[in-house]
Design a protein around this motif. Structure first.
Motif, short mmCIF file in Angstrom:
data_model
loop_
_atom_site.label_atom_id
_atom_site.label_comp_id
_atom_site.label_asym_id
_atom_site.label_seq_id
_atom_site.Cartn_x
_atom_site.Cartn_y
_atom_site.Cartn_z
N UNK A 134 0.68 -1.19 -0.09
CA UNK A 134 0.04 -0.06 0.04
C UNK A 134 0.87 1.10 -0.12
N UNK A 135 0.63 2.16 -0.94
CA UNK A 135 1.47 3.35 -1.05
C UNK A 135 0.50 4.49 -1.42
N UNK A 136 1.20 5.73 -0.86
CA UNK A 136 0.55 6.73 -1.37
C UNK A 136 0.87 7.48 -2.54
N UNK A 137 0.36 7.72 -3.57
CA UNK A 137 0.72 8.23 -4.76
C UNK A 137 1.37 9.67 -4.42
N UNK A 165 -5.19 -1.58 -7.01
CA UNK A 165 -6.26 -1.13 -6.81
C UNK A 165 -6.21 0.38 -6.28
N UNK A 166 -6.96 1.33 -6.68
CA UNK A 166 -6.85 2.92 -6.16
C UNK A 166 -7.98 3.19 -5.34
N UNK A 167 -7.39 3.76 -4.20
CA UNK A 167 -8.69 4.33 -3.34
C UNK A 167 -8.52 5.90 -3.14
N UNK A 168 -9.49 6.50 -3.16
CA UNK A 168 -9.50 8.05 -2.91
C UNK A 168 -10.09 8.48 -1.81
N UNK A 169 -9.73 9.67 -1.51
CA UNK A 169 -10.11 10.15 -0.12
C UNK A 169 -9.38 9.75 0.99
N UNK A 188 -0.73 -2.56 -4.41
CA UNK A 188 -0.13 -3.14 -5.52
C UNK A 188 -0.25 -4.73 -5.11
N UNK A 189 -0.71 -5.76 -5.62
CA UNK A 189 -0.57 -6.78 -5.46
C UNK A 189 0.04 -7.75 -6.69
#
Length: 152
Positions: free
Chosen positions: A25-28, A59-63, A70-71
């Motif tokens: 899990x990373x933050x863009x 998978x991208x999550x907003x908010x 990334x898997x």
């Protein structure tokens, strides 16, 4: 000198390796800050270098700060079988087949020696006695068969 996309790709892959291939899990925005680039550069790397064809699910999550997961799917033989059926189909050119073999090497489905054997077997020189119309069909069948043996 490596271009920025290569550096970002290598960095993300090293993070995945540190997580033993588990999800990452990373933050863009944080990644963009770290590499002093626009977030769109990170998007470019993710959409071109971490595709399902190459064994990744994004998978991208907003908010809430937003993040990207990334898997790596290199252990999923079903995913590879689906990719093979989709990419190869009824026929495949030599160039497309070689590209697919490189992807299978990258996601560690094939080892170097296996890849060399498959490349040799599906090369145009090996199929020279077959007329051009049938060559790509036979190449597709050979490629599917050899990869399925490796997967079993």
């Amino acid at each position: 000198m490596a271009i920025l996309s290569d550096i970002i790709e290598t960095f993300i892959k090293s993070l995945l390796e540190e997580n033993d291939g588990e999800k990452l899990q990373i933050q863009r925005n944080e990644l963009a800050s770290q590499f002093s680039c626009a977030p769109s550069q990170i998007n470019y790397v993710l959409t071109t270098r971490f595709t399902t064809d190459k064994g990744y699910i994004i998978e991208s999550r907003r908010g809430g700060g937003g993040y990207i997961v990334i898997r790596q799917t290199k252990d999923s033989h079903e995913h590879v079988k689906d990719m093979i059926n989709e990419k190869i189909g009824e026929s495949i050119t030599c160039d497309c087949a070689l590209s697919l073999i490189e992807i299978l090497l990258d996601i560690e489905i094939l080892k170097d020696r296996e890849a060399q054997i498959v490349k040799t077997a599906i090369n145009d020189r090996a199929l020279v006695s077959i007329n051009c119309e049938d060559r790509n069909k036979i190449r597709a069948e050979l490629l599917k068969s050899m990869i399925m043996v490796v997967l079993s």
